[in-house]
Structure formats: C-alpha cells, structure tokens
Scaffold this motif. Structure first.
Motif, mmCIF file in Angstrom:
data_model
loop_
_atom_site.group_PDB
_atom_site.id
_atom_site.type_symbol
_atom_site.label_atom_id
_atom_site.label_comp_id
_atom_site.label_asym_id
_atom_site.label_seq_id
_atom_site.Cartn_x
_atom_site.Cartn_y
_atom_site.Cartn_z
ATOM 1 N N VAL A 1 0.749 -1.144 0.001
ATOM 2 C CA VAL A 1 0.129 -0.058 -0.037
ATOM 3 C C VAL A 1 0.788 1.228 -0.064
ATOM 4 O O VAL A 1 1.630 1.462 0.953
ATOM 5 N N GLY A 2 0.777 2.078 -0.954
ATOM 6 C CA GLY A 2 1.377 3.315 -1.292
ATOM 7 C C GLY A 2 1.185 4.412 -0.443
ATOM 8 O O GLY A 2 0.159 4.279 0.214
ATOM 9 N N PRO A 3 1.899 5.468 -0.173
ATOM 10 C CA PRO A 3 1.585 6.636 0.312
ATOM 11 C C PRO A 3 0.430 7.425 -0.106
ATOM 12 O O PRO A 3 0.209 7.296 -1.410
ATOM 13 N N GLY A 4 -0.342 7.701 0.636
ATOM 14 C CA GLY A 4 -1.626 8.538 0.015
ATOM 15 C C GLY A 4 -2.928 7.734 0.112
ATOM 16 O O GLY A 4 -4.033 8.013 -0.027
ATOM 17 N N VAL A 5 -2.477 6.231 0.229
ATOM 18 C CA VAL A 5 -3.759 5.573 0.546
ATOM 19 C C VAL A 5 -4.169 5.349 1.864
ATOM 20 O O VAL A 5 -3.354 4.680 2.711
#
Length: 130
Positions: A43-47
């Motif tokens: 899960v990338g940043p911003g999610v």
C-alpha cells in the motif's frame, strides 16, 4: 476406514496437502511465465483513511456485491501495474470506472421503468456527487 463420514486422502503435492509442487511442475510453471505465488500488494503513500472515506461517500448506494467487485478490480489493476503497489491514482481510476458502471446500470434500470431517460443523466449525477 472412514466410517459414515466421507474421507479423502491427500497425496503429496496435491492441492491442500501443504506441500510444494514438485520440481517438474515448478519448472513447467516458470517456463509458461507463471509464478508459484502472487506478489504481495504493498500500500503506497496516500492510500489512507481519507481516501477510503472519499470512496465510501461516492459509493453510497452500491450493493455489497458491487463493492466486492470494486475491490477485486482494484486488486487486478494493482497486479497489472509494473509493481504490485496500490497507489491513490490506481484506486481513483478504478473507482471512477465503477462509478460509471453503477450509473449506467442505474440508468438502464430506471430507463426501462419510465423513471429515467439516459445513461448520461446518471453519469452526470454520479460525477456531481464527488
């Protein structure tokens, strides 16, 4: 003997045996370009919770099945990307596609029952609720 209950003997290498596939089977899968196990999705940043709240608000009125299919589409989009990383862009792209599908389905149902007249009206309504 198994008695009244049916039993099944799981052989080594069969599904459910907990054992890895044999060397020949693994080699065959590699030659066909398949992996033995799927990559884990990162899960990338911003999610974050804010993105999920935004999606929840836009998906108001979706059935449980539509939500499940949305998440399956998110998973497929991530696995179809270069790296198995869920980004806000991928999430929003799939969300917009599912919002359009939902609006089209809703318009189709309404149009056939005399309460609506076009897909575009439903798509515009879904877009304006963002």
């Amino acid at each position: 003997m198994c008695g009244a209950a049916r039993c099944h003997t799981v052989r080594q290498g069969e599904a459910g045996s907990g054992k890895a596939a044999g060397l020949g089977q693994r080699l065959s899968m590699m030659l066909r370009g398949r992996k033995l196990a799927a990559d884990r999705i990162a899960v990338g940043p911003g999610v974050d919770a804010a993105l999920l709240d935004e999606a929840a608000a836009q998906m108001e009125g979706f059935s449980g099945r539509e939500i499940a299919k949305f998440m399956a589409s998110v998973q497929a989009a991530v696995y179809g990307s270069a790296q198995a990383v869920l980004t806000p862009e991928i999430f929003r792209r799939v969300l917009q596609a599912k919002l359009q599908e939902h609006a089209a389905r809703k318009s189709f149902v309404l149009g056939h029952h005399g309460a609506g007249d076009s897909v575009q009206v439903a798509v515009d309504a879904a877009s304006s609720s963002k």
